[in-house]
Design an enzyme around this catalytic site. Structure first.
Site, PDB file in Angstrom:
ATOM      1  N   GLU A  83       1.466  -1.104  -0.022  1.00  0.00           N
ATOM      2  CA  GLU A  83       0.333  -0.024  -0.352  1.00  0.00           C
ATOM      3  C   GLU A  83       0.863   0.419  -0.305  1.00  0.00           C
ATOM      4  O   GLU A  83      -0.013   2.499  -0.795  1.00  0.00           O
ATOM      5  CB  GLU A  83      -1.010  -0.022   1.463  1.00  0.00           C
ATOM      6  CG  GLU A  83      -2.179   0.817   0.875  1.00  0.00           C
ATOM      7  CD  GLU A  83      -2.857   0.656   2.327  1.00  0.00           C
ATOM      8  OE1 GLU A  83      -3.496   1.494   2.910  1.00  0.00           O
ATOM      9  OE2 GLU A  83      -3.552  -0.501   2.497  1.00  0.00           O
ATOM     10  N   ASP A  84       1.352   1.061   0.806  1.00  0.00           N
ATOM     11  CA  ASP A  84       2.758   2.115   0.715  1.00  0.00           C
ATOM     12  C   ASP A  84       4.055   2.282   0.218  1.00  0.00           C
ATOM     13  O   ASP A  84       4.692   3.940   0.158  1.00  0.00           O
ATOM     14  CB  ASP A  84       3.164   2.252   2.304  1.00  0.00           C
ATOM     15  CG  ASP A  84       1.319   2.962   3.301  1.00  0.00           C
ATOM     16  OD1 ASP A  84       0.514   3.442   2.597  1.00  0.00           O
ATOM     17  OD2 ASP A  84       1.886   2.014   4.648  1.00  0.00           O
TER      18      ASP A  84
END
Length: 735
Positions: free
Chosen positions: A92-93
């Site tokens: 996600e990051d």
């Protein structure tokens, strides 16, 4: 300005220390090669997050290590889960992809991380991104329950470290937690985590009440500990005499459960007697468990008189989430009711660690309610394209419910949520039986489909091939499975009717010389306020929209343009120079602008209350209290529509509506005394007053206009001083 200096060496030392603590927590489940796998995941997470920091200024890697630690220590998960916990934010990051994860750690890890990764991209603004994310997570749950368990560990750590976040973010996350994640932890048998999540949510959504109860609990701590010691001393003595090895201790109730009791029973803190429970954990072999539990029950009820209505036997019939325990309430040595929970070490591990422990002991208890529940989740998710928000509400309702046990005519036991009807039972047996159900026999008596079932009922379903699901069925089924099947059946039927309506509309538009194209159809749907063209076609087929209505449409020259429903522009449209009010009471948004609003009638906020704005689709901005009964649902489902709001300090002379509930001993002139305090001493206007007196007990509900919370608190304080009044509380609304 003081510069923030980062001590890299000290941080690296701290990271190593935390990693070693994680390895110690994993030790009981480690097998050959596991340590290397965990190390590989840790190194990748460390590298991926090396430039990132949390809101507190700490290195981001502290978070994945803490999540892995909770998964290992507090839930009891194994190596695969530890690896996934360490990597849960990497996709996600950072630039890492699921394919990269799969190449390094295999398909199973990649699948779990996919379930933990939020959905990216633009959505229909009428849907809820949060609801879609939750649904995505549940889709993976049907394959692998570890997704939810890691998500709960992630949420728990975020809740524990939320003090550095912005207030509106705290509210959104706390509301989502109490609305979805706490009930989910409860359903999976993680009681310790469920209680902590509820308490932490309350700490942010209703900080005043939280601090008040925490302070009261602290004040009474020594007194409570003495009471517990006096209560358990004779119990321990007899257990030793009888040769039963057991651990006996007192466990305080959570702040949230105490607040729930105060609210439900409308009683002050001082009248909540069960602030703690006594727990007896027996050390015994698996085949002697039931006998030993009842033996301990017998010892305790010989010492203290039990309340016959308060015996709960989840040893003979475990709860649907696998919880097993024997609960009784007995009269303690000082004339006080005390709850006693009796269970074995195995049962306690299942109660504390829920699902993870359930798998460990699965061989001894193969037909477990948790397996059935996972199967139900699969059934619900099997429905084609259910609306994410509807799905969420149905799922939520089924999470919270206690179970009732119903028998088929042949004696098979079916578990249903409390409040389920004969129609729910029919769908539980089979979708086709539910869809063609026309009635039922409960304990050999004929009943309608909407008949609510009681624990222990025996039910036989009557079907007819001519029967099809009806719209009103949705009003009296409560299980997610039944609602999902009815909705998909109605949707199919609606689609067929809409097809006919489409042809009819095409003919009618031709006669009115209007070109049949997408643009015109959208304009007509918008004019008649239908959310979609299908809804328009359906209403044409049903005769709701006829040629007369269409002529009106043509005659109305100024047709509204179909605008994209972007909420940012919606807000700017609401910002106006407001001269209607002499004084602006509430400032809204990140930069606290003066925007028009209305106060929500469900919670009647007044100056001094902690508040937020909610952007509705049709009614502009509504202001709610953060402790409003509807707040958690709004924030959990529509976090992106939540706006910051605060009272303008200049507000003094505008009156706001709120409710006061008064309970006391009925006496001559009591109403006169109360109205004197309200109207004459405090000069507060009464909007409505309803009173009832039953066998000497007085109950009054009074809606009053006050300026702020300070005035309301003073008024409540003075009303409590009226002779005979036992309780004065604020309540949400006239309804």
């Amino acid at each position: 300005m003081e510069e923030y200096v980062i001590d890299i060496e000290a941080e690296n030392k701290e990271i190593r220390k935390r990693y070693r603590a994680l390895l110690r927590a994993c030790k009981p489940t480690l097998q050959k090669g596991d340590k290397q796998e965990i190390r590989k995941a840790f190194d990748l997470a460390l590298e991926s997050h090396k430039e990132m920091r949390r809101k507190s200024g700490e290195p981001y890697i502290y978070h994945p290590i803490a999540v892995a630690q909770i998964a290992a220590e507090e839930i009891g998960l194994g190596t695969t889960s530890i690896v996934c916990s360490l990597l849960h934010d990497v996709v996600e990051d950072t630039s890492m992809t699921l394919r990269d994860i799969e190449d390094q750690f295999g398909k199973k890890v990649a699948r779990i991380i996919d379930g933990l990764t939020k959905i990216a991209g633009v959505f229909d603004p009428n849907s809820s991104i949060q609801a879609e994310n939750f649904r995505k997570m549940l889709l993976t749950l049907a394959d692998d329950v570890r997704v939810i368990l890691i998500k709960l560990a992630d949420r728990l750590h975020n809740m524990r470290t939320m003090e550095f976040m912005a207030r509106h973010k705290q509210l959104k996350i706390a509301s989502e937690t109490s609305y979805l994640y706490a009930p989910l932890a409860h359903r999976l048998g993680l009681y310790a985590i469920k209680s902590e999540l509820e308490d932490l949510s309350m700490k942010y959504t209703d900080p005043d009440t939280y601090k008040f109860i925490a302070k009261k609990l602290n004040e009474k701590k020594a007194e409570r500990e003495k009471f517990v010691a006096d209560f358990i001393a004779p119990v321990k003595e007899i257990l030793i005499e009888q040769g039963i090895t057991a651990n006996v201790f007192g466990r305080p109730k959570s702040i949230h459960s105490i607040w729930n009791k105060m609210r439900k029973k409308s009683i002050p803190f001082e009248e909540v007697y069960d602030l703690f429970a006594i727990r007896v954990i027996i050390d015994t072999d698996i085949d002697k468990e039931k006998t030993e539990c009842w033996k301990v029950y017998s010892i305790i009820t010989d010492l203290y008189r039990p309340n016959p209505d308060r015996l709960r036997d989840w040893v003979s019939s475990p709860k649907g989430n696998g919880y097993e325990s024997l609960h009784t309430t007995v009269m303690g040595p000082r004339g006080q009711w005390v709850e006693v929970q009796i269970r074995t070490r195995r049962m306690n591990e299942i109660a504390e660690k829920g699902f993870a422990a359930h798998w460990k002991y699965k061989e001894s208890n193969s037909d477990n309610g948790l397996d059935q529940w996972i199967q139900k989740v699969r059934d619900v998710l099997g429905n084609p394209e259910p609306n994410a928000l509807d799905f969420l509400d149905d799922f939520k309702m089924n999470l919270f419910s206690d179970e009732i046990f119903i028998f088929t005519p042949k004696g098979t036991l079916i578990q249903l949520p409390n409040g389920a009807t004969a129609l729910d039972f029919a769908f539980e047996i089979h979708s086709d039986i539910g869809a063609t159900c026309i009635g039922a026999k409960v304990n050999h008596k004929l009943v309608p489909l909407s008949h609510p079932l009681q624990n222990g009922d025996q039910v036989e379903i009557i079907t007819s091939s001519k029967q099809t699901p009806k719209e009103d069925w949705l009003n009296f089924v409560i299980t997610a499975k039944a609602k999902g099947k009815i909705r998909s059946s109605l949707k199919e039927e609606k689609r067929r009717v809409a097809e006919d309506g489409k042809e009819t509309l095409e003919r009618k538009l031709k006669s009115l010389k209007i070109t049949y194209n997408t643009d015109n159809i959208n304009k007509i749907a918008n004019y008649f306020k239908f959310p979609s063209s299908q809804e328009l076609f359906y209403n044409v087929a049903k005769g709701v929209i006829d040629i007369k209505n269409l002529r009106e449409y043509v005659a109305n020259e100024k047709l509204p343009e179909v605008t994209s429903n972007q909420f940012a522009s919606h807000i700017s449209g609401l910002v106006e120079k407001i001269n209607k009010k002499d004084v602006d009471t509430i400032l809204i948004g990140d930069d606290y602008q003066k925007i028009d609003y209305t106060l929500a009638p469900c919670c009647n906020p007044i100056p001094g209350d902690d508040i937020f704005g909610f952007l509705t689709v049709n009614d502009g901005i509504k202001i709610h209290r953060t402790s409003c009964p509807n707040a958690s649902k709004l924030m959990a489902n529509y976090g992106y529509r939540i706006l910051k709001a605060k009272w303008a300090s200049s507000q003094h002379d505008t009156a706001f509506l709120t409710g006061i509930r008064i309970i006391g001993i009925d006496d001559v002139g009591l109403v006169n005394q109360l109205t004197t305090v309200i109207s004459q001493e405090f000069k507060v206007n009464i909007r409505s007053l309803s009173i009832s007196s039953n066998e000497g007990i007085f109950e009054g509900n009074i809606m009053v206009h006050v300026n702020n919370t300070e005035q309301l608190d003073n008024l409540i304080k003075h009303l409590k001083q009226v002779t005979g009044i036992t309780s004065v509380t604020r309540y949400e609304s006239e309804n």
